[in-house]
Design a protein around this motif. Structure first.
Motif, PDB file in Angstrom:
ATOM      1  N   GLY A   1      -5.518 -21.366   2.144  1.00  0.00           N
ATOM      2  CA  GLY A   1      -6.392 -20.234   1.894  1.00  0.00           C
ATOM      3  C   GLY A   1      -5.808 -19.330   0.827  1.00  0.00           C
ATOM      4  O   GLY A   1      -4.716 -19.565   0.309  1.00  0.00           O
ATOM      5  N   PHE A   2      -6.560 -18.293   0.489  1.00  0.00           N
ATOM      6  CA  PHE A   2      -6.063 -17.248  -0.393  1.00  0.00           C
ATOM      7  C   PHE A   2      -5.369 -16.208   0.480  1.00  0.00           C
ATOM      8  O   PHE A   2      -6.003 -15.541   1.296  1.00  0.00           O
ATOM      9  CB  PHE A   2      -7.210 -16.594  -1.168  1.00  0.00           C
ATOM     10  CG  PHE A   2      -7.967 -17.519  -2.071  1.00  0.00           C
ATOM     11  CD1 PHE A   2      -7.353 -18.096  -3.170  1.00  0.00           C
ATOM     12  CD2 PHE A   2      -9.302 -17.814  -1.830  1.00  0.00           C
ATOM     13  CE1 PHE A   2      -8.055 -18.952  -4.012  1.00  0.00           C
ATOM     14  CE2 PHE A   2     -10.010 -18.660  -2.656  1.00  0.00           C
ATOM     15  CZ  PHE A   2      -9.392 -19.236  -3.747  1.00  0.00           C
ATOM     16  N   ILE A   3      -4.068 -16.060   0.320  1.00  0.00           N
ATOM     17  CA  ILE A   3      -3.282 -15.166   1.159  1.00  0.00           C
ATOM     18  C   ILE A   3      -3.188 -13.791   0.507  1.00  0.00           C
ATOM     19  O   ILE A   3      -2.813 -13.662  -0.660  1.00  0.00           O
ATOM     20  CB  ILE A   3      -1.856 -15.720   1.368  1.00  0.00           C
ATOM     21  CG1 ILE A   3      -1.913 -17.160   1.905  1.00  0.00           C
ATOM     22  CG2 ILE A   3      -1.074 -14.817   2.315  1.00  0.00           C
ATOM     23  CD1 ILE A   3      -2.518 -17.292   3.256  1.00  0.00           C
ATOM     24  N   PHE A   4      -3.534 -12.751   1.264  1.00  0.00           N
ATOM     25  CA  PHE A   4      -3.330 -11.378   0.814  1.00  0.00           C
ATOM     26  C   PHE A   4      -1.869 -10.993   1.021  1.00  0.00           C
ATOM     27  O   PHE A   4      -1.305 -11.241   2.089  1.00  0.00           O
ATOM     28  CB  PHE A   4      -4.183 -10.404   1.629  1.00  0.00           C
ATOM     29  CG  PHE A   4      -5.666 -10.602   1.516  1.00  0.00           C
ATOM     30  CD1 PHE A   4      -6.352 -10.189   0.391  1.00  0.00           C
ATOM     31  CD2 PHE A   4      -6.366 -11.192   2.554  1.00  0.00           C
ATOM     32  CE1 PHE A   4      -7.722 -10.353   0.293  1.00  0.00           C
ATOM     33  CE2 PHE A   4      -7.741 -11.359   2.467  1.00  0.00           C
ATOM     34  CZ  PHE A   4      -8.427 -10.944   1.335  1.00  0.00           C
ATOM     35  N   ASN A   5      -1.270 -10.362   0.042  1.00  0.00           N
ATOM     36  CA  ASN A   5       0.057  -9.781   0.226  1.00  0.00           C
ATOM     37  C   ASN A   5      -0.138  -8.373   0.759  1.00  0.00           C
ATOM     38  O   ASN A   5      -0.376  -7.420  -0.001  1.00  0.00           O
ATOM     39  CB  ASN A   5       0.835  -9.764  -1.079  1.00  0.00           C
ATOM     40  CG  ASN A   5       2.279  -9.339  -0.885  1.00  0.00           C
ATOM     41  OD1 ASN A   5       2.666  -8.874   0.196  1.00  0.00           O
ATOM     42  ND2 ASN A   5       3.093  -9.481  -1.914  1.00  0.00           N
ATOM     43  N   MET A   6      -0.047  -8.206   2.065  1.00  0.00           N
ATOM     44  CA  MET A   6      -0.309  -6.917   2.694  1.00  0.00           C
ATOM     45  C   MET A   6       0.799  -5.899   2.445  1.00  0.00           C
ATOM     46  O   MET A   6       0.715  -4.751   2.888  1.00  0.00           O
ATOM     47  CB  MET A   6      -0.558  -7.103   4.187  1.00  0.00           C
ATOM     48  CG  MET A   6      -1.868  -7.822   4.466  1.00  0.00           C
ATOM     49  SD  MET A   6      -2.303  -7.845   6.220  1.00  0.00           S
ATOM     50  CE  MET A   6      -1.278  -9.175   6.800  1.00  0.00           C
ATOM     51  N   ARG A   7       1.824  -6.300   1.720  1.00  0.00           N
ATOM     52  CA  ARG A   7       2.823  -5.337   1.273  1.00  0.00           C
ATOM     53  C   ARG A   7       2.240  -4.451   0.162  1.00  0.00           C
ATOM     54  O   ARG A   7       2.787  -3.393  -0.129  1.00  0.00           O
ATOM     55  CB  ARG A   7       4.071  -6.071   0.774  1.00  0.00           C
ATOM     56  CG  ARG A   7       4.710  -6.999   1.814  1.00  0.00           C
ATOM     57  CD  ARG A   7       5.770  -7.888   1.184  1.00  0.00           C
ATOM     58  NE  ARG A   7       6.282  -8.874   2.131  1.00  0.00           N
ATOM     59  CZ  ARG A   7       5.695 -10.047   2.368  1.00  0.00           C
ATOM     60  NH1 ARG A   7       4.590 -10.378   1.711  1.00  0.00           N
ATOM     61  NH2 ARG A   7       6.211 -10.896   3.231  1.00  0.00           N
ATOM     62  N   ARG A   8       1.180  -4.934  -0.485  1.00  0.00           N
ATOM     63  CA  ARG A   8       0.494  -4.170  -1.526  1.00  0.00           C
ATOM     64  C   ARG A   8      -0.434  -3.143  -0.880  1.00  0.00           C
ATOM     65  O   ARG A   8      -1.166  -3.457   0.063  1.00  0.00           O
ATOM     66  CB  ARG A   8      -0.317  -5.095  -2.428  1.00  0.00           C
ATOM     67  CG  ARG A   8       0.499  -6.185  -3.114  1.00  0.00           C
ATOM     68  CD  ARG A   8       1.382  -5.589  -4.201  1.00  0.00           C
ATOM     69  NE  ARG A   8       1.827  -6.609  -5.133  1.00  0.00           N
ATOM     70  CZ  ARG A   8       3.050  -7.111  -5.192  1.00  0.00           C
ATOM     71  NH1 ARG A   8       3.962  -6.701  -4.306  1.00  0.00           N
ATOM     72  NH2 ARG A   8       3.366  -7.999  -6.103  1.00  0.00           N
TER      73      ARG A   8
ATOM     74  N   SER B   1      -7.175 -10.453  12.150  1.00  0.00           N
ATOM     75  CA  SER B   1      -6.281  -9.639  11.328  1.00  0.00           C
ATOM     76  C   SER B   1      -6.553  -9.833   9.842  1.00  0.00           C
ATOM     77  O   SER B   1      -6.039  -9.081   9.019  1.00  0.00           O
ATOM     78  CB  SER B   1      -4.816  -9.974  11.638  1.00  0.00           C
ATOM     79  OG  SER B   1      -4.511  -9.690  12.991  1.00  0.00           O
ATOM     80  N   PHE B   2      -7.326 -10.860   9.489  1.00  0.00           N
ATOM     81  CA  PHE B   2      -7.739 -11.136   8.110  1.00  0.00           C
ATOM     82  C   PHE B   2      -6.566 -11.220   7.134  1.00  0.00           C
ATOM     83  O   PHE B   2      -6.558 -10.555   6.099  1.00  0.00           O
ATOM     84  CB  PHE B   2      -8.723 -10.074   7.616  1.00  0.00           C
ATOM     85  CG  PHE B   2      -9.913  -9.863   8.509  1.00  0.00           C
ATOM     86  CD1 PHE B   2     -10.892 -10.835   8.611  1.00  0.00           C
ATOM     87  CD2 PHE B   2     -10.037  -8.705   9.255  1.00  0.00           C
ATOM     88  CE1 PHE B   2     -11.997 -10.643   9.443  1.00  0.00           C
ATOM     89  CE2 PHE B   2     -11.119  -8.502  10.084  1.00  0.00           C
ATOM     90  CZ  PHE B   2     -12.110  -9.478  10.177  1.00  0.00           C
ATOM     91  N   PRO B   3      -5.545 -12.040   7.412  1.00  0.00           N
ATOM     92  CA  PRO B   3      -4.451 -12.170   6.446  1.00  0.00           C
ATOM     93  C   PRO B   3      -4.797 -13.089   5.271  1.00  0.00           C
ATOM     94  O   PRO B   3      -4.011 -13.197   4.340  1.00  0.00           O
ATOM     95  CB  PRO B   3      -3.329 -12.777   7.287  1.00  0.00           C
ATOM     96  CG  PRO B   3      -4.048 -13.595   8.320  1.00  0.00           C
ATOM     97  CD  PRO B   3      -5.299 -12.821   8.641  1.00  0.00           C
ATOM     98  N   TRP B   4      -5.960 -13.728   5.320  1.00  0.00           N
ATOM     99  CA  TRP B   4      -6.316 -14.693   4.290  1.00  0.00           C
ATOM    100  C   TRP B   4      -7.822 -14.744   4.120  1.00  0.00           C
ATOM    101  O   TRP B   4      -8.593 -14.224   4.932  1.00  0.00           O
ATOM    102  CB  TRP B   4      -5.776 -16.086   4.620  1.00  0.00           C
ATOM    103  CG  TRP B   4      -6.438 -16.773   5.819  1.00  0.00           C
ATOM    104  CD1 TRP B   4      -7.231 -16.209   6.796  1.00  0.00           C
ATOM    105  CD2 TRP B   4      -6.350 -18.174   6.137  1.00  0.00           C
ATOM    106  NE1 TRP B   4      -7.624 -17.163   7.707  1.00  0.00           N
ATOM    107  CE2 TRP B   4      -7.109 -18.383   7.334  1.00  0.00           C
ATOM    108  CE3 TRP B   4      -5.723 -19.249   5.552  1.00  0.00           C
ATOM    109  CZ2 TRP B   4      -7.227 -19.630   7.940  1.00  0.00           C
ATOM    110  CZ3 TRP B   4      -5.840 -20.495   6.174  1.00  0.00           C
ATOM    111  CH2 TRP B   4      -6.578 -20.682   7.337  1.00  0.00           C
ATOM    112  N   ILE B   5      -8.230 -15.393   3.025  1.00  0.00           N
ATOM    113  CA  ILE B   5      -9.593 -15.884   2.868  1.00  0.00           C
ATOM    114  C   ILE B   5      -9.493 -17.391   3.062  1.00  0.00           C
ATOM    115  O   ILE B   5      -8.940 -18.103   2.220  1.00  0.00           O
ATOM    116  CB  ILE B   5     -10.166 -15.566   1.480  1.00  0.00           C
ATOM    117  CG1 ILE B   5     -10.182 -14.062   1.238  1.00  0.00           C
ATOM    118  CG2 ILE B   5     -11.574 -16.145   1.339  1.00  0.00           C
ATOM    119  CD1 ILE B   5     -10.626 -13.672  -0.162  1.00  0.00           C
TER     120      ILE B   5
END
Length: 615
Positions: free
Chosen positions: A319-326, A562-566
């Motif tokens: 998937g497309f992973i969000f960097n939640m550190r941003r 938690s939606f960490p990805w698409i």
């Protein structure tokens, strides 16, 4: 639990126990065993002669070529520095090896027997007397203890959490080594300790293990390096006097005399190389290529075989992973909103010829995936965490966005995305740009390492533009991609990772709060959730298979909401194409093709026209 080739052991070495204590502890044990299993369901008996998915009479011989993507600059696969050569695992060895037709069973390789404490507090490996290094020296318990320590001190940080419940390792004598575990239920620890790569102490004692190296190390695997050109090719040759050749776990395996990997840096050129006969076996990951590029003469003439092999169980999640550190990705409503910009239905039909199913679970294609609403067993696990997890875990079944033309299609999805962004404090200004309360625009970069993925990403970028969001795409070479991912230097990344039928300690590396702060781990999303941490520990401590399933589903639900990805998509198959020069076993396990069990068929090869793969 997933088989690993390189791990770091996050544990403290224990002081040696007094001899009397060791002897007393050893009496309360399982006695010598030939295999380790998570829940005791061992398929093959102690006197088994070979795995069912091999041909024990497979002939040895032949030279084959395979492809590799990118480059390499080191022959040490266990450290952060550098990019290791493809196939280097062929030269390595471990205490045990997994069978491909069982969910979680390991059989002895370097280890002849395993002895497990009745309370699972310690495990003793007795090494095979015939096990030896490529320089002729025997493999000893000292080597095993050294491997533990050097991987802990200088190996990849990726698996620090994987072995965090190992509290000590102790050399009992030249061929016996004991691992001690922290109190608590962690059933897979014995099996995953068996996956420990065994390294030669006498070789590495005078070298810097943390640095890249192009010196061929002393090894103990079925192959050795014959030749290489960094970044261009590496050739392995079968060890003719391989010490484990006659073992049941080796019978019918490692049949090619020589295996050469040629490196390519463009996927289109790679495919053209296969079609031209430059290499012999291709695992095709592109649906478009599969639908359009395998109609060349060698296929119609029977010189190249194409096949879709069914696969059961979780394997490659992507998937497309969000960097939640941003900062822009820290609000879950934003992450949920952006998922509405990926039009899977259009992508699947237009780009992938309808070959895929949308991924919705982190354990897709298995009984571990959470579906429907939580059942009674899951609720027992989730209720104590209710205040820490998204409320929809209890009230809704997670489904990724669907582009339903009857309900407004993509326009309706983008409207939903705008509503979510507004809830999160973002608005579209007069210039048509999505901005926050401070007027800062919403921009981010999508990091890729293969240009062919751009055709899937760019339409999504266009959809983001319609929301006023600026997303750019950057495709970099493999070393830069690895370096940036390991240091979490990205906004969003297209990623793939492995799961298994028996998840456990590796989930710490994927999702734990601790792993989020350690560069080089697999928690790319930077997820930090006390509830997820608790659920991971419950998965690790599952006492039965039924408990493991319920606890994994509970973890899956919380991750989903938690939606960490698409999420991307999956196919319950693997696509393979190969020049018709191989023999293969009659049985293929549920996990898919075991290429190490194939062999070169000289009679077939003599009839093949157009192959240039031999060397």
């Amino acid at each position: 639990m997933r088989p690993i080739a390189a791990v770091t052991l996050a544990a403290l070495l224990a002081l040696p126990l007094p001899l009397a204590t060791v002897q007393a502890a050893e009496t309360a044990s399982s006695g010598p065993m030939h295999a380790l299993s998570l829940y005791g369901d061992i398929k093959y008996p102690a006197d088994f002669t070979h795995f069912d998915y091999v041909n024990p009479e497979a002939p040895k011989g032949g030279a084959i070529r395979l492809s590799a993507f990118g480059t390499f600059d080191t022959l040490n696969p266990y450290t952060v520095k550098g990019t290791a050569a493809f196939g280097i695992g062929l030269t390595q060895t471990t205490l045990t090896v997994p069978s491909a037709d069982e969910p979680s069973t390991e059989y002895g390789l370097v280890a002849q027997t395993m002895e497990l404490a009745a309370d699972r507090s310690w495990l003793i490996f007795t090494l095979r007397p015939e096990a030896r290094w490529s320089d002729g020296q025997p493999i000893t318990a000292e080597d095993v203890a050294f491997s533990f320590q050097i991987l802990k001190d200088k190996g990849q940080p990726l698996y620090n959490s994987y072995y965090s419940n190992v509290t000590g390792v102790e050399v009992l004598d030249a061929k016996r080594v004991k691992f001690t575990f922290s109190p608590g239920e962690n059933r897979e620890l014995p099996s995953i300790v068996g996956q420990l790569p065994v390294l030669p102490k006498h070789y590495w004692a005078t070298r810097d293990f943390a640095e890249t190296t192009l010196d061929q190390p002393v090894s103990a695997g079925p192959y050795r390096i014959a030749s290489f050109e960094p970044g261009r090719q590496i050739t392995y040759e079968r060890v003719k006097d391989y010490w484990a050749e006659a073992l049941p776990v080796s019978k019918g395996m490692n049949n090619f005399d020589r295996i050469r990997y040629d490196y390519y840096r463009d996927v289109t050129v790679t495919l053209e190389g296969f079609k031209a006969g430059a290499f012999d076996f291709n695992s095709e990951h592109s649906a478009k290529n599969w639908a359009t590029e395998y109609k060349f003469p060698a296929v119609s003439e029977g010189h190249v075989i194409t096949e879709k092999v069914p696969v059961k169980g979780p394997d490659r999640e992507q998937g497309f992973i969000f960097n939640m550190r941003r900062a822009q990705f820290q609000d879950p409503r934003v992450r949920e909103a952006l998922a509405y910009g990926f039009d899977f239905e259009w992508t699947n039909q237009t780009l992938f010829y309808g070959q895929y199913t949308r991924t919705r679970s982190f354990f897709e294609n298995s009984e571990l995936a959470a579906v429907g609403l939580p059942g009674p067993e899951e609720l027992k696990i989730l209720e104590p965490l209710r205040a820490q997890i998204p409320p929809r875990v209890f009230t809704e079944e997670y489904q990724p966005p669907v582009t339903d033309e009857a309900k407004g299609g993509l326009r309706a999805n983008l409207k939903k995305a705008l509503d979510l962004m507004k809830e999160a404090g973002w608005t579209v200004n007069a210039a048509g740009k999505m901005v926050n309360a401070a007027g800062q625009p919403f921009t981010f970069e999508i990091l890729l390492r293969q240009a062919d993925v751009e055709r899937m990403v760019l339409p999504m970028v266009k959809n983001f533009e319609r929301l006023g969001i600026t997303a750019t795409v950057r495709t970099v070479d493999t070393p830069q991609f690895i370096s940036r991912v390991q240091s979490f230097d990205f906004d969003m990344v297209s990623a793939v990772w492995a799961q298994s039928n028996s998840p456990g300690n590796e989930q710490r590396d994927l999702w734990s709060s601790t792993a989020a702060d350690i560069p080089g781990t697999s928690n790319l999303a930077g997820l930090k959730s006390p509830a997820v941490d608790s659920l991971i520990e419950s998965v690790i401590a599952a006492p039965t298979r039924a408990d493991l399933i319920a606890r994994t589903r509970a973890l899956d639900r919380v991750l989903q909401w938690s939606f960490p990805w698409i999420p991307h998509y999956y196919g319950a198959f693997e696509r393979i194409a190969y020049w018709n020069v191989f023999g293969r076993p009659a049985v293929t396990p549920n996990r898919g093709v075991v290429f190490q069990a194939w062999w070169f068929d000289a009679e077939k090869a003599a009839k093949v026209v157009g192959r240039k793969g031999g060397f």
